[in-house]
Structure formats: structure tokens, C-alpha cells
Design a protein around this motif. Structure first.
Motif, PDB file in Angstrom:
ATOM      1  N   MET A   1     -49.173   2.772-119.596  1.00 58.85           N
ATOM      2  CA  MET A   1     -50.109   2.210-118.643  1.00 58.85           C
ATOM      3  C   MET A   1     -50.302   3.214-117.512  1.00 58.85           C
ATOM      4  SD  MET A   1     -51.787  -0.640-118.479  1.00 58.85           S
ATOM      5  CE  MET A   1     -50.830  -1.396-119.759  1.00 58.85           C
ATOM      6  N   GLN A   2     -51.532   3.459-117.161  1.00 63.40           N
ATOM      7  CA  GLN A   2     -51.834   4.407-116.090  1.00 63.40           C
ATOM      8  C   GLN A   2     -52.688   3.723-115.031  1.00 63.40           C
ATOM      9  OE1 GLN A   2     -54.129   7.803-117.316  1.00 63.40           O
ATOM     10  NE2 GLN A   2     -54.097   8.715-115.294  1.00 63.40           N
ATOM     11  N   ILE A   3     -52.306   3.869-113.764  1.00 67.69           N
ATOM     12  CA  ILE A   3     -53.103   3.394-112.637  1.00 67.69           C
ATOM     13  C   ILE A   3     -53.844   4.602-112.088  1.00 67.69           C
ATOM     14  CG2 ILE A   3     -53.085   2.295-110.363  1.00 67.69           C
ATOM     15  CD1 ILE A   3     -52.143   0.441-112.609  1.00 67.69           C
ATOM     16  N   PHE A   4     -55.134   4.451-111.830  1.00 67.21           N
ATOM     17  CA  PHE A   4     -55.944   5.569-111.354  1.00 67.21           C
ATOM     18  C   PHE A   4     -56.952   5.079-110.327  1.00 67.21           C
ATOM     19  CE2 PHE A   4     -58.071   3.674-114.907  1.00 67.21           C
ATOM     20  CZ  PHE A   4     -59.415   3.674-114.569  1.00 67.21           C
ATOM     21  N   ARG A   5     -57.416   5.998-109.517  1.00 65.15           N
ATOM     22  CA  ARG A   5     -58.412   5.700-108.495  1.00 65.15           C
ATOM     23  C   ARG A   5     -59.797   5.646-109.141  1.00 65.15           C
ATOM     24  NH1 ARG A   5     -59.182   6.471-102.745  1.00 65.15           N
ATOM     25  NH2 ARG A   5     -61.137   5.354-102.421  1.00 65.15           N
ATOM     26  N   PHE A  55     -59.015   0.707-107.647  1.00 63.84           N
ATOM     27  CA  PHE A  55     -58.080   1.271-108.615  1.00 63.84           C
ATOM     28  C   PHE A  55     -58.302   0.594-109.952  1.00 63.84           C
ATOM     29  CE2 PHE A  55     -56.003   2.074-104.584  1.00 63.84           C
ATOM     30  CZ  PHE A  55     -55.574   3.379-104.732  1.00 63.84           C
ATOM     31  N   GLY A  56     -58.046   1.344-111.004  1.00 59.97           N
ATOM     32  CA  GLY A  56     -58.119   0.808-112.354  1.00 59.97           C
ATOM     33  C   GLY A  56     -56.789   0.986-113.048  1.00 59.97           C
ATOM     34  N   ALA A  57     -56.612   0.234-114.115  1.00 60.71           N
ATOM     35  CA  ALA A  57     -55.442   0.372-114.986  1.00 60.71           C
ATOM     36  C   ALA A  57     -55.967   0.604-116.390  1.00 60.71           C
ATOM     37  CB  ALA A  57     -54.583  -0.883-114.937  1.00 60.71           C
ATOM     38  N   SER A  58     -55.412   1.602-117.052  1.00 63.16           N
ATOM     39  CA  SER A  58     -55.849   1.891-118.419  1.00 63.16           C
ATOM     40  C   SER A  58     -54.650   1.912-119.352  1.00 63.16           C
ATOM     41  CB  SER A  58     -56.604   3.213-118.494  1.00 63.16           C
ATOM     42  OG  SER A  58     -55.774   4.277-118.105  1.00 63.16           O
ATOM     43  N   ASP A  59     -54.906   1.490-120.563  1.00 59.77           N
ATOM     44  CA  ASP A  59     -53.940   1.562-121.646  1.00 59.77           C
ATOM     45  C   ASP A  59     -54.583   2.475-122.675  1.00 59.77           C
ATOM     46  OD1 ASP A  59     -51.976   1.222-123.499  1.00 59.77           O
ATOM     47  OD2 ASP A  59     -52.339  -0.920-123.830  1.00 59.77           O
ATOM     48  N   ASP A  61     -57.331   4.774-123.674  1.00 62.40           N
ATOM     49  CA  ASP A  61     -58.714   4.875-123.206  1.00 62.40           C
ATOM     50  C   ASP A  61     -59.276   3.537-122.746  1.00 62.40           C
ATOM     51  OD1 ASP A  61     -58.846   7.584-123.686  1.00 62.40           O
ATOM     52  OD2 ASP A  61     -59.651   7.338-125.718  1.00 62.40           O
ATOM     53  N   ARG A  62     -58.537   2.469-122.948  1.00 67.22           N
ATOM     54  CA  ARG A  62     -59.034   1.123-122.653  1.00 67.22           C
ATOM     55  C   ARG A  62     -58.753   0.735-121.211  1.00 67.22           C
ATOM     56  NH1 ARG A  62     -56.675  -4.453-124.233  1.00 67.22           N
ATOM     57  NH2 ARG A  62     -58.435  -5.779-123.680  1.00 67.22           N
ATOM     58  N   LEU A  63     -59.800   0.283-120.514  1.00 67.77           N
ATOM     59  CA  LEU A  63     -59.677  -0.234-119.157  1.00 67.77           C
ATOM     60  C   LEU A  63     -59.149  -1.661-119.239  1.00 67.77           C
ATOM     61  CD1 LEU A  63     -60.278   0.454-116.170  1.00 67.77           C
ATOM     62  CD2 LEU A  63     -62.555  -0.508-116.523  1.00 67.77           C
ATOM     63  N   VAL A  64     -57.984  -1.914-118.641  1.00 69.12           N
ATOM     64  CA  VAL A  64     -57.363  -3.239-118.758  1.00 69.12           C
ATOM     65  C   VAL A  64     -57.158  -3.939-117.418  1.00 69.12           C
ATOM     66  CG1 VAL A  64     -56.238  -2.775-120.970  1.00 69.12           C
ATOM     67  CG2 VAL A  64     -55.045  -2.229-118.837  1.00 69.12           C
ATOM     68  N   GLY A  65     -57.458  -3.267-116.310  1.00 70.01           N
ATOM     69  CA  GLY A  65     -57.281  -3.909-115.014  1.00 70.01           C
ATOM     70  C   GLY A  65     -57.993  -3.165-113.911  1.00 70.01           C
ATOM     71  N   CYS A  66     -58.250  -3.887-112.813  1.00 67.89           N
ATOM     72  CA  CYS A  66     -58.845  -3.261-111.628  1.00 67.89           C
ATOM     73  C   CYS A  66     -58.537  -4.096-110.400  1.00 67.89           C
ATOM     74  CB  CYS A  66     -60.361  -3.100-111.784  1.00 67.89           C
ATOM     75  SG  CYS A  66     -61.285  -4.642-111.746  1.00 67.89           S
ATOM     76  N   VAL A  67     -58.706  -3.473-109.258  1.00 70.40           N
ATOM     77  CA  VAL A  67     -58.609  -4.155-107.976  1.00 70.40           C
ATOM     78  C   VAL A  67     -59.489  -3.406-106.986  1.00 70.40           C
ATOM     79  CG1 VAL A  67     -56.581  -2.860-107.120  1.00 70.40           C
ATOM     80  CG2 VAL A  67     -57.021  -5.191-106.287  1.00 70.40           C
ATOM     81  N   PHE A  68     -60.125  -4.156-106.090  1.00 73.29           N
ATOM     82  CA  PHE A  68     -60.937  -3.588-105.025  1.00 73.29           C
ATOM     83  C   PHE A  68     -60.300  -3.950-103.698  1.00 73.29           C
ATOM     84  CE2 PHE A  68     -63.789  -3.411-108.529  1.00 73.29           C
ATOM     85  CZ  PHE A  68     -64.628  -2.346-108.265  1.00 73.29           C
ATOM     86  N   LEU A  69     -60.230  -2.969-102.791  1.00 71.40           N
ATOM     87  CA  LEU A  69     -59.558  -3.128-101.511  1.00 71.40           C
ATOM     88  C   LEU A  69     -60.518  -2.782-100.379  1.00 71.40           C
ATOM     89  CD1 LEU A  69     -56.364  -1.163-102.594  1.00 71.40           C
ATOM     90  CD2 LEU A  69     -56.712  -3.654-102.687  1.00 71.40           C
ATOM     91  N   LYS A  70     -60.444  -3.587 -99.323  1.00 73.46           N
ATOM     92  CA  LYS A  70     -61.325  -3.347 -98.182  1.00 73.46           C
ATOM     93  C   LYS A  70     -60.499  -3.441 -96.894  1.00 73.46           C
ATOM     94  CE  LYS A  70     -65.741  -4.834 -97.797  1.00 73.46           C
ATOM     95  NZ  LYS A  70     -66.823  -5.832 -97.689  1.00 73.46           N
TER      96      LYS A  70
END
Length: 155
Positions: A1-5, A55-59, A61-70
Motif C-alpha cells: 500500500m502506498q500513500i501519495f500526494r 492524498f491518495g492510497a494505491s495498491d 496501480d489501483r487507487l483504493v483511497g483518498c482524503v481531502f484536507l483544508k
């Protein structure tokens, strides 16, 4: 699992939109008013990426999660936290919340804040297990009853 901007270089807005819609689909018919996820399209999502910290989370090549921060004056608002339905329960949401905490600390903000719908008691429990506590309620425009609860986590 990779978390990326997720930033201006991100080019998979179609996959991001599909992820958010899939993750929020279980709320259809359960919450009133309907989720703002329905109002998103590729263009509004591009704008959201440009205006917020995401931020996104990938497994693989598949995008499996995200979050938006303000950033707000006294906290970092956590929005559109989404995990693919078949990837839930694997700690992806917690990993994305950890990125939110790290971002808040980097911005010298003392807390995270989020809203979750009144009807989604399983979300209240999940966020509570992550250290969030209920701090208030809110009503969406046109409603006289609370439609969401506010939760905060002090860092």
C-alpha cells in the motif's frame, strides 16, 4: 500500500471520481440530504485538487483511497475520506488519517475536524476509535434537524 500526494501532476481524475462515488454509494437512501459526492464531476474534482491538500492510497496501480484536507484557522478539515468498498477494513482509512495528522502538525494546526452524517453511526464509532470526539451538530440548508455531527481530534 502506498500513500501519495494528489497534486497538479495527478492525471487519474476519472479513477478518483469513481473511487469517491463507489465509496459513498452505500449512503444513498440512508442520508438526507444526499451526499455532496453526487455533485462532483471531473472538472470540480480538478478544482478541488487545486484548492485543497489531497492524498491518495494505491495498491499497485489501483487507487483504493483518498482524503481531502483544508486548513482552517484552528484546525485541518478532513473531507471526502474515501476507501474502495472491497478495500475497507485493511487500515487504509487510518493511514490516510495519519497523513492528515502529519499535515496538520506541519501546518502547526492543533486539531483535525470532520463532519459525518447523523445516520452513519458506524462512522461515528470508527472515527471515535481513531480519537475523534463529537463537538457539535449542524443542519444542512433547508433542514431544521441536525443532519451531521462535527468531530474533532486534538493533536
Amino acid at each position: 500500500m502506498q500513500i501519495f500526494r494528489i497534486d497538479q501532476r495527478f492525471d487519474r481524475h476519472d479513477a478518483l471520481l469513481a473511487l469517491i462515488r463507489d465509496a459513498f454509494a452505500s449512503m444513498d437512501g440512508r442520508i438526507d440530504p444526499p451526499s455532496s459526492a453526487h455533485a462532483l464531476d471531473i472538472e470540480t474534482l480538478r478544482q478541488k485538487v487545486a484548492e485543497e491538500i489531497a492524498f491518495g492510497a494505491s495498491d499497485g496501480d489501483r487507487l483504493v483511497g483518498c482524503v481531502f484536507l483544508k486548513p482552517e484557522s484552528d484546525c485541518l478539515y478532513v473531507g471526502k475520506l474515501a476507501v474502495a468498498p472491497d478495500a475497507q477494513g485493511k487500515g487504509i482509512g487510518r493511514m490516510l488519517l495519519a497523513e492528515a495528522e502529519a499535515t496538520a502538525r506541519a501546518l502547526e494546526l492543533p486539531a483535525l475536524r470532520l463532519l459525518t452524517r447523523v445516520e452513519l453511526v458506524e462512522n461515528h464509532r470508527a472515527f471515535g476509535a481513531c480519537g475523534f470526539v463529537q463537538t457539535g451538530t449542524m443542519c444542512h440548508p433547508g433542514f431544521i434537524r441536525p443532519t451531521a455531527i462535527e468531530m474533532r481530534k486534538l493533536l
